[in-house]
Design a protein around this motif. Structure first.
Motif, PDB file in Angstrom:
ATOM      1  N   UNK A 182       0.842  -1.193   0.000  1.00 14.94           N
ATOM      2  CA  UNK A 182       0.000   0.000   0.000  1.00 14.94           C
ATOM      3  C   UNK A 182       0.883   1.250   0.000  1.00 14.94           C
ATOM      4  N   UNK A 183       0.275   2.415   0.105  1.00 12.63           N
ATOM      5  CA  UNK A 183       1.024   3.665   0.024  1.00 12.63           C
ATOM      6  C   UNK A 183       2.028   3.824   1.154  1.00 12.63           C
ATOM      7  N   UNK A 184       1.776   3.180   2.283  1.00 13.04           N
ATOM      8  CA  UNK A 184       2.701   3.267   3.431  1.00 13.04           C
ATOM      9  C   UNK A 184       3.812   2.221   3.362  1.00 13.04           C
ATOM     10  N   UNK A 185       3.808   1.379   2.321  1.00 21.47           N
ATOM     11  CA  UNK A 185       4.847   0.365   2.180  1.00 21.47           C
ATOM     12  C   UNK A 185       4.548  -0.913   2.934  1.00 21.47           C
ATOM     13  N   UNK A 186       3.306  -1.063   3.395  1.00 21.18           N
ATOM     14  CA  UNK A 186       2.914  -2.294   4.079  1.00 21.18           C
ATOM     15  C   UNK A 186       2.517  -3.334   3.039  1.00 21.18           C
ATOM     16  N   UNK A 230      19.102   6.082  -5.325  1.00 20.39           N
ATOM     17  CA  UNK A 230      19.768   4.777  -5.263  1.00 20.39           C
ATOM     18  C   UNK A 230      18.934   3.832  -4.407  1.00 20.39           C
ATOM     19  N   UNK A 231      18.873   2.572  -4.820  1.00 22.67           N
ATOM     20  CA  UNK A 231      18.131   1.552  -4.071  1.00 22.67           C
ATOM     21  C   UNK A 231      19.054   0.788  -3.127  1.00 22.67           C
ATOM     22  N   UNK A 232      18.517   0.451  -1.965  1.00 26.15           N
ATOM     23  CA  UNK A 232      19.201  -0.386  -0.975  1.00 26.15           C
ATOM     24  C   UNK A 232      18.255  -1.520  -0.584  1.00 26.15           C
ATOM     25  N   UNK A 295      16.285   5.692  -1.960  1.00 23.22           N
ATOM     26  CA  UNK A 295      16.708   6.882  -1.210  1.00 23.22           C
ATOM     27  C   UNK A 295      17.039   8.023  -2.165  1.00 23.22           C
ATOM     28  N   UNK A 296      16.606   9.230  -1.808  1.00 20.94           N
ATOM     29  CA  UNK A 296      16.960  10.435  -2.546  1.00 20.94           C
ATOM     30  C   UNK A 296      18.025  11.196  -1.757  1.00 20.94           C
ATOM     31  N   UNK A 324      14.406   8.709   2.557  1.00 24.70           N
ATOM     32  CA  UNK A 324      13.877   7.508   1.916  1.00 24.70           C
ATOM     33  C   UNK A 324      12.546   7.852   1.259  1.00 24.70           C
ATOM     34  N   UNK A 325      12.526   7.791  -0.072  1.00 21.28           N
ATOM     35  CA  UNK A 325      11.316   8.089  -0.825  1.00 21.28           C
ATOM     36  C   UNK A 325      10.347   6.909  -0.792  1.00 21.28           C
TER      37      UNK A 325
END
Length: 339
Positions: A182-186, A230-232, A295-296, A324-325
């Protein structure tokens, strides 16, 4: 001489009959055509036989199949006049060609499944063609959250080497593994991503706007934009492949080849991670709580300092200033198939 031969024949016949009788008794003890047995099957969290559309359905139960398991089929269809149905089959992997197993999976329920009453079928078929089915009512509740992000894991061919991969290539007839958020990353569905520890997976990030249009390309539309992102892959305390004594550690390699404007991504430090490749490695078998992070950076020059060894740093927030975007958390199960 004839008497001796007759006695020998009688003795041999007695031994042979005894052997055949013993074999018959052993075979009687294990019926070759016995149907598979399915123990108490948990359907839903706490066996509540309820699930929400767009999430996953917990299933767990013991199976015994004297003739070995050939396939496991799951079918879910609407009751009444509804026509909606979906199915999933297991024809290879850790549940197949074994006599005893504990089936434990989280089956994705499509987000578009209408709410209401359903009928659930769980069928085990053995190598002799015998089948046993467990049936149950199932309630699907309406989806309460819209899918905002997806991570798709697709197994590919390739070779792990140090901190990167060689000879990456698509594989035919591979079913992707998808985790929806979802929008919150859950995690909404597929929150337990089951990956073979020694396989290599292509990871693709998808992001959707209010109209369900994909918008992840905004981060790599051109080099000037992509230089800020960049992704982590954080958490899990992975043994990195570069630190593995056996060469069986984890690798996360960000690997776009082109920007959105068509220009070529030049080298490892320019890649962002909208497309990545990953292997957990045998050193990291088991269950891990992980988070995909985009991350931005506060300064676009920071990206050029992020190397392939930094993807799992626990201190990435202080090391690489920014925000963290996107943060997508899920369970990663690095599990080898059972013999």
């Amino acid at each position: 001489m004839k008497i001796r031969n007759i006695r020998f024949f009688v003795l041999l016949s007695t031994i042979l009959l005894g052997f055949l009788s013993s074999c018959k008794k052993d075979n009687d003890d294990i019926p070759s055509l016995a149907k598979p047995q399915i123990g108490t099957l948990e359907i839903g969290s706490g066996n509540n036989k309820t699930v929400t559309a767009g999430t996953d359905l917990h299933l767990e139960g013991d199976i015994v199949a004297e003739a070995l398991i050939a396939k496991i089929d799951i079918e879910i269809h609407q009751e009444g006049n509804g026509q909606y149905k979906f199915s999933k089959s297991y024809t290879e992997g850790k549940y197949i060609d074994v006599k005893n197993t504990t089936f434990h999976e989280h089956v994705d329920i499509p987000a578009d499944a209408p709410a209401g009453d359903y009928h659930f079928h769980f069928t085990v078929t053995d190598r002799a063609g015998n089948a046993t089915t467990v049936e149950s009512p199932l309630t699907i509740q309406a989806s309460v959250a819209k899918v905002a992000y997806k991570l798709t894991f697709t197994e590919v061919d390739g070779e792990a080497h140090g901190d990167h991969f060689h000879d990456l290539a698509d594989k035919a007839k591979v079913e992707p593994i998808t985790v929806s958020f979802d929008e919150q990353g859950k995690a909404l569905a597929g929150s337990h991503a089951h990956l073979h520890p020694e396989s290599i997976y292509k990871i693709e990030l998808k992001q959707f706007d209010a109209s369900s249009k994909e918008i992840q390309g905004q981060y790599i539309i051109n080099k000037a934009t992509a230089d800020s992102y960049k992704a982590f892959l954080t958490g899990g305390s992975f043994v990195l492949n570069t630190n593995s004594s056996s060469g069986s550690g984890a690798i996360f390699q960000t690997k776009e080849t082109n920007y959105g404007d068509g220009t070529v991504v030049n080298g490892a430090l320019e890649t962002t991670g909208i497309i990545s490749y990953f292997t957990a490695g045998k050193d990291n078998e088991g269950e891990k709580e992980v988070t995909y992070v985009l991350r931005k950076f506060n300064n676009a020059t920071t990206k050029a300092t992020v190397t392939r060894a930094d993807w799992n740093r626990s201190d990435y927030e202080t090391k690489f200033a920014g925000q963290d975007i996107i943060k997508l958390s899920f369970e990663l199960h690095a599990e080898a198939e059972e013999d």
